[in-house]
Design an enzyme around this catalytic site. Structure first.
Site, PDB file in Angstrom:
ATOM      1  CE1 TYR A  34     -33.149  -1.433  10.558  1.00 61.21           C
ATOM      2  CE2 TYR A  34     -33.520  -3.223   8.891  1.00 61.21           C
ATOM      3  CZ  TYR A  34     -33.901  -2.414  10.005  1.00 61.21           C
ATOM      4  OH  TYR A  34     -35.376  -2.531  10.414  1.00 61.21           O
TER       5      TYR A  34
ATOM      6  CD  GLU B  95     -35.147   5.162   8.242  1.00 62.26           C
ATOM      7  OE1 GLU B  95     -36.201   5.392   8.911  1.00 62.26           O
ATOM      8  OE2 GLU B  95     -34.230   4.741   8.992  1.00 62.26           O
TER       9      GLU B  95
ATOM     10  CG  HIS C 266     -37.945   0.741  10.434  1.00 64.21           C
ATOM     11  ND1 HIS C 266     -36.688   0.956  11.097  1.00 64.21           N
ATOM     12  CD2 HIS C 266     -38.293   1.949   9.552  1.00 64.21           C
ATOM     13  CE1 HIS C 266     -36.072   2.253  10.628  1.00 64.21           C
ATOM     14  NE2 HIS C 266     -36.974   2.774   9.835  1.00 64.21           N
TER      15      HIS C 266
ATOM     16  CG  ASN D 219     -38.192  -4.951  16.489  1.00 66.34           C
ATOM     17  OD1 ASN D 219     -38.194  -4.976  15.249  1.00 66.34           O
ATOM     18  ND2 ASN D 219     -37.327  -4.162  16.758  1.00 66.34           N
TER      19      ASN D 219
ATOM     20  CE  LYS E 207     -38.070  -3.830  11.977  1.00 65.23           C
ATOM     21  NZ  LYS E 207     -37.081  -3.981  12.993  1.00 65.23           N
TER      22      LYS E 207
END
Ligand code: IDP
Ligand code: MG
Length: 159
Positions: free
Chosen positions: A53, A132, A119, A116, A13
């Site tokens: 998402y 994905e 992904h 975080n 990310k």
């Protein structure tokens, strides 16, 4: 070697990119014996973020999540190996870095749920991986090659 070719989608990310963690994170998957079959450094647009998402649309954190994930470049990858989806999720840790064990990526590099670092496709969501991978990669973007190290990673792989 069919059981060695499970593919899983992983993405560093914007916080992970900005903190200089691409190399460190890629190293962990390489060290584990996984095979990199695709990678791209991109800036996600809003449409891609909404699609990626989509399951979280309507949740209180959704708008912030879309803003964050489109705020800078991400490094998207596809890794291949035995039980790859479940193994990568275990290496990533829990969704909240504060709940993630030391030794996991989120447990070693994060402190905040909204930042975080990484992904990875959810192994408990049956269709997540294919969905994905298809969303970020075209079939001709995967590189077909033999990873020589596989002969030493897997007992039943021939030299
Ligand atoms: P995952 O990334 O571990 O699969 P998900 O529940 O699928 O976790 O959530 C997707 C992403 O949305 C998380 O990685 C995190 O960045 C963000 N997120 C999830 N829950 C919250 C929250 O309660 N507050 C802020 N961000 C959240
Ligand atoms: Mg998820």
């Amino acid at each position: 070697m069919s059981h060695h070719d499970e593919r899983t989608f992983v993405m560093i990310k914007p916080d992970g990119v900005q903190r200089g963690l691409i190399g460190e994170i890629v190293s962990r998957f390489e060290d584990r014996g996984l095979k990199l079959v695709g990678g791209k450094f991109i800036r996600m647009d809003e449409a891609l973020a909404h699609e990626h998402y989509g399951e979280h649309e309507g949740k209180p954190f959704f708008d912030g999540l879309v803003e964050f994930i489109t705020s800078g470049p991400v490094f998207a990858m596809v890794w291949e190996g035995a039980d790859a989806t479940r193994q990568v999720r275990a290496m990533v840790g829990e969704t909240d870095p504060a709940d993630s064990a030391p030794g996991t990526i989120r447990g070693d590099f994060g402190l905040d749920l909204g930042h975080n670092v990484i992904h990875a496709s959810d192994h408990e969501d049956e269709g997540a991986n294919d969905r994905e991978i298809d969303l970020f990669f075209d079939e001709d973007e995967f590189v077909d090659y033999d990873l020589d190290a596989a002969a030493w990673v897997y007992e039943d792989e021939t030299h």
